[in-house]
Design a protein around this motif. Sequence first.
Motif, PDB file in Angstrom:
ATOM      1  N   THR A 145       0.832  -1.212   0.000  1.00  0.00           N
ATOM      2  CA  THR A 145       0.000   0.000   0.000  1.00  0.00           C
ATOM      3  C   THR A 145       0.861   1.254   0.000  1.00  0.00           C
ATOM      4  O   THR A 145       0.629   2.186  -0.781  1.00  0.00           O
ATOM      5  CB  THR A 145      -0.921   0.022   1.248  1.00  0.00           C
ATOM      6  N   VAL A 146       1.876   1.258   0.868  1.00  0.00           N
ATOM      7  CA  VAL A 146       2.713   2.457   0.978  1.00  0.00           C
ATOM      8  C   VAL A 146       3.530   2.652  -0.302  1.00  0.00           C
ATOM      9  O   VAL A 146       3.662   3.776  -0.807  1.00  0.00           O
ATOM     10  CB  VAL A 146       3.637   2.367   2.218  1.00  0.00           C
ATOM     11  N   ALA A 147       4.048   1.543  -0.852  1.00  0.00           N
ATOM     12  CA  ALA A 147       4.837   1.646  -2.092  1.00  0.00           C
ATOM     13  C   ALA A 147       3.953   2.161  -3.224  1.00  0.00           C
ATOM     14  O   ALA A 147       4.352   3.040  -4.005  1.00  0.00           O
ATOM     15  CB  ALA A 147       5.427   0.288  -2.448  1.00  0.00           C
ATOM     16  N   TYR A 148       2.744   1.622  -3.314  1.00  0.00           N
ATOM     17  CA  TYR A 148       1.795   2.037  -4.354  1.00  0.00           C
ATOM     18  C   TYR A 148       1.460   3.523  -4.210  1.00  0.00           C
ATOM     19  O   TYR A 148       1.586   4.301  -5.157  1.00  0.00           O
ATOM     20  CB  TYR A 148       0.532   1.172  -4.237  1.00  0.00           C
ATOM     21  N   ASN A 149       1.078   3.924  -2.979  1.00  0.00           N
ATOM     22  CA  ASN A 149       0.671   5.317  -2.771  1.00  0.00           C
ATOM     23  C   ASN A 149       1.833   6.285  -2.990  1.00  0.00           C
ATOM     24  O   ASN A 149       1.662   7.351  -3.589  1.00  0.00           O
ATOM     25  CB  ASN A 149       0.112   5.506  -1.354  1.00  0.00           C
ATOM     26  N   LEU A 193     -14.392  -3.970  -4.850  1.00  0.00           N
ATOM     27  CA  LEU A 193     -13.947  -5.138  -5.615  1.00  0.00           C
ATOM     28  C   LEU A 193     -14.370  -5.028  -7.087  1.00  0.00           C
ATOM     29  O   LEU A 193     -13.590  -5.314  -8.004  1.00  0.00           O
ATOM     30  CB  LEU A 193     -14.563  -6.395  -4.981  1.00  0.00           C
ATOM     31  N   GLY A 194     -15.617  -4.568  -7.301  1.00  0.00           N
ATOM     32  CA  GLY A 194     -16.135  -4.426  -8.668  1.00  0.00           C
ATOM     33  C   GLY A 194     -15.316  -3.416  -9.466  1.00  0.00           C
ATOM     34  O   GLY A 194     -14.982  -3.657 -10.631  1.00  0.00           O
ATOM     35  N   THR A 195     -14.993  -2.305  -8.810  1.00  0.00           N
ATOM     36  CA  THR A 195     -14.203  -1.272  -9.495  1.00  0.00           C
ATOM     37  C   THR A 195     -12.823  -1.813  -9.857  1.00  0.00           C
ATOM     38  O   THR A 195     -12.300  -1.550 -10.946  1.00  0.00           O
ATOM     39  CB  THR A 195     -14.043  -0.031  -8.575  1.00  0.00           C
ATOM     40  N   VAL A 196     -12.249  -2.595  -8.932  1.00  0.00           N
ATOM     41  CA  VAL A 196     -10.915  -3.150  -9.193  1.00  0.00           C
ATOM     42  C   VAL A 196     -10.981  -4.111 -10.376  1.00  0.00           C
ATOM     43  O   VAL A 196     -10.148  -4.048 -11.293  1.00  0.00           O
ATOM     44  CB  VAL A 196     -10.379  -3.879  -7.933  1.00  0.00           C
ATOM     45  N   ILE A 237      -5.931  -6.184  -3.621  1.00  0.00           N
ATOM     46  CA  ILE A 237      -5.800  -4.952  -4.420  1.00  0.00           C
ATOM     47  C   ILE A 237      -6.885  -3.946  -4.018  1.00  0.00           C
ATOM     48  O   ILE A 237      -6.641  -2.742  -3.944  1.00  0.00           O
ATOM     49  CB  ILE A 237      -5.867  -5.275  -5.924  1.00  0.00           C
ATOM     50  N   SER A 238      -8.053  -4.484  -3.735  1.00  0.00           N
ATOM     51  CA  SER A 238      -9.156  -3.617  -3.314  1.00  0.00           C
ATOM     52  C   SER A 238      -8.782  -2.874  -2.024  1.00  0.00           C
ATOM     53  O   SER A 238      -9.048  -1.676  -1.880  1.00  0.00           O
ATOM     54  CB  SER A 238     -10.400  -4.493  -3.119  1.00  0.00           C
ATOM     55  N   GLU A 239      -8.114  -3.588  -1.104  1.00  0.00           N
ATOM     56  CA  GLU A 239      -7.682  -2.947   0.161  1.00  0.00           C
ATOM     57  C   GLU A 239      -6.597  -1.905  -0.096  1.00  0.00           C
ATOM     58  O   GLU A 239      -6.638  -0.795   0.432  1.00  0.00           O
ATOM     59  CB  GLU A 239      -7.108  -4.000   1.105  1.00  0.00           C
ATOM     60  N   ILE A 240      -5.614  -2.308  -0.917  1.00  0.00           N
ATOM     61  CA  ILE A 240      -4.465  -1.421  -1.156  1.00  0.00           C
ATOM     62  C   ILE A 240      -4.886  -0.129  -1.851  1.00  0.00           C
ATOM     63  O   ILE A 240      -4.452   0.958  -1.480  1.00  0.00           O
ATOM     64  CB  ILE A 240      -3.390  -2.156  -1.995  1.00  0.00           C
ATOM     65  N   ILE A 299       1.679  -9.053 -12.232  1.00  0.00           N
ATOM     66  CA  ILE A 299       3.122  -9.254 -12.014  1.00  0.00           C
ATOM     67  C   ILE A 299       3.387  -9.714 -10.587  1.00  0.00           C
ATOM     68  O   ILE A 299       4.144 -10.637 -10.359  1.00  0.00           O
ATOM     69  CB  ILE A 299       3.912  -7.968 -12.349  1.00  0.00           C
ATOM     70  N   ASN A 300       2.722  -9.065  -9.625  1.00  0.00           N
ATOM     71  CA  ASN A 300       2.975  -9.455  -8.239  1.00  0.00           C
ATOM     72  C   ASN A 300       1.997 -10.501  -7.709  1.00  0.00           C
ATOM     73  O   ASN A 300       2.190 -11.029  -6.611  1.00  0.00           O
ATOM     74  CB  ASN A 300       2.966  -8.218  -7.336  1.00  0.00           C
ATOM     75  N   GLY A 301       0.956 -10.784  -8.485  1.00  0.00           N
ATOM     76  CA  GLY A 301       0.063 -11.889  -8.148  1.00  0.00           C
ATOM     77  C   GLY A 301      -0.828 -11.686  -6.937  1.00  0.00           C
ATOM     78  O   GLY A 301      -1.192 -12.646  -6.261  1.00  0.00           O
ATOM     79  N   LEU A 302      -1.170 -10.430  -6.634  1.00  0.00           N
ATOM     80  CA  LEU A 302      -2.061 -10.196  -5.485  1.00  0.00           C
ATOM     81  C   LEU A 302      -3.496 -10.550  -5.843  1.00  0.00           C
ATOM     82  O   LEU A 302      -3.885 -10.478  -7.019  1.00  0.00           O
ATOM     83  CB  LEU A 302      -1.987  -8.720  -5.070  1.00  0.00           C
ATOM     84  N   SER A 303      -4.279 -10.914  -4.824  1.00  0.00           N
ATOM     85  CA  SER A 303      -5.686 -11.245  -5.083  1.00  0.00           C
ATOM     86  C   SER A 303      -6.477  -9.950  -5.303  1.00  0.00           C
ATOM     87  O   SER A 303      -6.023  -8.859  -4.924  1.00  0.00           O
ATOM     88  CB  SER A 303      -6.269 -12.009  -3.899  1.00  0.00           C
ATOM     89  N   TYR A 304      -7.677 -10.101  -5.886  1.00  0.00           N
ATOM     90  CA  TYR A 304      -8.515  -8.917  -6.110  1.00  0.00           C
ATOM     91  C   TYR A 304      -8.867  -8.241  -4.784  1.00  0.00           C
ATOM     92  O   TYR A 304      -8.941  -7.019  -4.696  1.00  0.00           O
ATOM     93  CB  TYR A 304      -9.778  -9.296  -6.886  1.00  0.00           C
ATOM     94  N   ASN A 305      -9.081  -9.073  -3.759  1.00  0.00           N
ATOM     95  CA  ASN A 305      -9.409  -8.503  -2.449  1.00  0.00           C
ATOM     96  C   ASN A 305      -8.255  -7.664  -1.903  1.00  0.00           C
ATOM     97  O   ASN A 305      -8.460  -6.576  -1.362  1.00  0.00           O
ATOM     98  CB  ASN A 305      -9.736  -9.620  -1.450  1.00  0.00           C
TER      99      ASN A 305
END
Lengths: 270, 194
Positions: B75-79, B167-170, B159-162, B151-157
């Motif tokens: 989250t911090v890296a993304y933001n 979830l739908g928007t993601v 990514i939704s948190e990060i 690339i990093n293989g995170l789940s949709y959930n």
Amino acid sequence: MTVCNDIKEKISLYIEGESEEDDRLKIESHITECKICKQYYNEMKKILYELNNINEIDIPENLHNNIMNEVRKINIEQKKNKSKRMISAAACFIGMCVVTFTLLDIQNKKALKLAEEAQNPALTRNIEDMPNQGYERQSGDMPAQSYQKQSGDIIYENLKINIKSQDIDKIFEAAVFYDPEAVLNDDNTIDFSILKYDFDDFIKKLSDIGTAEITDKSEQNKTDEYNSIFDEIDSTDKQDGNAINSLIEKAFNMEMSANYYFIKIVPENF
Amino acid sequence: MSESDELLIKMVLKGNTDAFESIVYKYEKMVYSIAYRIFSNKEDAADITQEVFIKLFKSLENISKKPNLKSWLYTVAYNASIDEIRRRKGKDTLSSDEDIKGSEESFINTIKSDAPTPEENTLNKEKSRIIQNALSSLNEKHKSLIILRDINGLSYNEISEITNQSLGTVKSGISRARKNLRDILEKNGELKYL
């Protein structure tokens, strides 16, 4: 949106098994009939495969060290600030204790006087004479007089330590660990003080960083200066509590300093 | 939070800086990769990585109460990356390490010349470069979504948190991002090389 556009929009979710059941059936049926969407499906599969298998990235060589150097600097700053806060808190506490003991002492003296007066009516004073006009201190009232003068000599010891190391950050970190007020000078020498009790531990720490050697040792006998403070106390007006307390604090600090080594570290190869 | 992460954080909070170094060893590559994929630039990626770990060090006490250190770092890296890109927008200071046109041509020439069959790893490297170049043409939102998911293989959930999105928007965002990526590859004439 045409059917094909709708399918293209949703096809990547279908490939990874994330589509809704309705969409899945619609896509499966459509790509068996529509060649363009079938081709699109194959292309998207390849893209997802390549994304999943994209080359790993190597981190730059110095990145790890840069991060840790920054973290160590912050760590030193945090320790310094914490120690400063603790010293301030301790100073406040001591100050409060001095005030409390002074007040208790005054109260006790008042009580003793009143008791004495009660036993000896000749000493009884009118209400106008009572202490809320201002309690007059006499010699012996000051709580500071209970302070014991040290009997031994007050000797400050200075050490110079040479260390064969270029890792100035680690040396400074070790010094700050014992003395938050340690100073890193422009010529990379470090000045700080350390309790004699902690000295062996500090030397052990230094030996992990480089070969350390005490190259100079000197002493300053400050016993005369220390004794002169008590002469000054004797000659100071006993009603001047602030002056007395500040002299006692000075004597106390001199005593404490005699328990420390004052050290200058000189890293070699600079 | 994993037991080892929790233990390491406790050790750091007790004053053990070496324990923090273990955390850095464990996650520096992950953080750097996200930043590098977003910026396509080593220097910016290194700056962001350093920023993330300093923030981590300064906030360890709060983070020790969070359920997942890895997710926090993502989250911090993304933001931090998105904020930096937005801050620079309009200043024209984003630069890529790779000469996109040059690399395209060299690759295409290699294939066209049909020189001795390239080693598989060389081919993979070229494919990765094509993908990375196309990624750098996406907008930062789509780019980040693909990096996190594909690339990093995170789940949709996760990514939704990060990204703090539903979830739908993601899901729809990722679908659109992939479609755009494909369109860029097609426009550049590179789809056939994958």
